[in-house]
Motif scaffolding. Sequence first.
Motif, short mmCIF file in Angstrom:
data_model
loop_
_atom_site.label_atom_id
_atom_site.label_comp_id
_atom_site.label_asym_id
_atom_site.label_seq_id
_atom_site.Cartn_x
_atom_site.Cartn_y
_atom_site.Cartn_z
N PRO A 134 38.64 59.03 -76.03
CA PRO A 134 38.15 57.78 -75.43
C PRO A 134 36.95 58.06 -74.50
CG PRO A 134 40.48 58.17 -74.91
CD PRO A 134 39.99 59.37 -75.64
N GLU A 135 36.11 57.07 -74.34
CA GLU A 135 34.93 57.21 -73.47
C GLU A 135 35.34 57.63 -72.06
OE1 GLU A 135 31.41 54.33 -72.02
OE2 GLU A 135 31.96 54.15 -74.14
N GLN A 136 36.49 57.16 -71.63
CA GLN A 136 36.99 57.50 -70.29
C GLN A 136 37.14 59.02 -70.13
OE1 GLN A 136 40.89 55.92 -69.45
NE2 GLN A 136 40.74 56.38 -67.27
N ILE A 137 37.57 59.71 -71.19
CA ILE A 137 37.71 61.17 -71.14
C ILE A 137 36.35 61.81 -70.90
CG2 ILE A 137 38.28 63.24 -72.51
CD1 ILE A 137 40.79 61.84 -71.57
N ASP A 138 35.31 61.33 -71.57
CA ASP A 138 33.95 61.84 -71.34
C ASP A 138 33.59 61.77 -69.86
OD1 ASP A 138 33.19 62.55 -73.93
OD2 ASP A 138 32.42 60.55 -74.38
N HIS A 139 33.84 60.62 -69.25
CA HIS A 139 33.49 60.42 -67.84
C HIS A 139 34.31 61.32 -66.92
CE1 HIS A 139 30.85 57.24 -69.02
NE2 HIS A 139 31.83 56.46 -69.47
N ILE A 140 35.60 61.41 -67.20
CA ILE A 140 36.47 62.26 -66.39
C ILE A 140 36.01 63.71 -66.46
CG2 ILE A 140 38.80 63.25 -66.25
CD1 ILE A 140 39.85 60.43 -67.09
N LEU A 141 35.74 64.18 -67.66
CA LEU A 141 35.34 65.57 -67.83
C LEU A 141 33.97 65.84 -67.21
CD1 LEU A 141 36.68 66.23 -71.42
CD2 LEU A 141 37.69 66.94 -69.25
N GLU A 142 33.06 64.91 -67.34
CA GLU A 142 31.74 65.06 -66.73
C GLU A 142 31.87 65.22 -65.22
OE1 GLU A 142 28.10 62.05 -66.29
OE2 GLU A 142 28.64 62.47 -68.40
N ARG A 143 32.70 64.37 -64.59
CA ARG A 143 32.93 64.47 -63.14
C ARG A 143 33.59 65.79 -62.77
NH1 ARG A 143 35.04 59.36 -63.62
NH2 ARG A 143 37.11 60.12 -63.15
N ASN A 144 34.54 66.23 -63.60
CA ASN A 144 35.26 67.46 -63.28
C ASN A 144 34.43 68.70 -63.52
OD1 ASN A 144 38.38 67.26 -62.45
ND2 ASN A 144 37.70 65.40 -63.48
N VAL A 145 33.50 68.69 -64.48
CA VAL A 145 32.56 69.81 -64.62
C VAL A 145 31.74 69.91 -63.34
CG1 VAL A 145 30.46 70.57 -65.79
CG2 VAL A 145 32.43 69.87 -67.14
N GLU A 146 31.25 68.77 -62.85
CA GLU A 146 30.47 68.77 -61.60
C GLU A 146 31.30 69.27 -60.43
OE1 GLU A 146 28.97 64.78 -61.14
OE2 GLU A 146 27.69 64.95 -62.93
N GLU A 147 32.56 68.82 -60.34
CA GLU A 147 33.42 69.26 -59.24
C GLU A 147 33.71 70.75 -59.34
OE1 GLU A 147 37.26 67.98 -56.65
OE2 GLU A 147 36.96 66.99 -58.59
N LEU A 148 33.98 71.22 -60.53
CA LEU A 148 34.25 72.64 -60.73
C LEU A 148 33.03 73.48 -60.32
CD1 LEU A 148 36.13 74.88 -61.71
CD2 LEU A 148 35.43 74.33 -64.06
N ILE A 149 31.86 73.06 -60.71
CA ILE A 149 30.63 73.77 -60.33
C ILE A 149 30.46 73.74 -58.81
CG2 ILE A 149 28.10 73.69 -60.46
CD1 ILE A 149 28.49 72.87 -63.45
#
Length: 176
Positions: A134-149
């Motif tokens: 789902p598109e929501q997964i894209d957004h969640i993962l994008e935010r979490n990549v940024e948070e992880l970095i």
Amino acid sequence: MDFPKTGSVIQIQSYKHNGFIHRVWEETVVLKGTSKVVIGGNDRILVKEADGRQWRTREPAICYFDANHWFNTIGMIRSDGIYYYCNLGSPFTWDEEALKYIDYDLDIKVYPDMTYKLLDEDEYEVHRKQMKYPEQIDHILERNVEELISWIHQRKGPFAPQFVEMWYERFLQYRL
């Protein structure tokens, strides 16, 4: 719900979005187990792939799972420093059988000097289409990549100085 007890040996299972098993790590010693965080240690353990292949990890590692973040980390202790392999995936669940999470393909490899590289973007795109993320997964993962970095840059959580070493010392107490 009970969480894995300190000193117990658990299995870690990763799944794909479609519900199929992806990978199983056979034996990880729980160093801390709460509803929010599980920290584990292992060394040269058997890993089973969904396709039947098996292999052993090459070095001691400290694993960090967080119930509030869509990533987990593995700090691998090597002779030239600590390397991290970070999986973008769902927060963990625990069900008495194993610690479980959904692996969403994207990974970040962090080197001892804290430089990093985002991996498997092509695999993510293929699976995103195949499994209809789902598109929501894209957004969640994008935010979490940024948070992880951000955590990597700030040396926060499992990237904090001495985090892996401290938990590895604790892990060694259970191996005696």
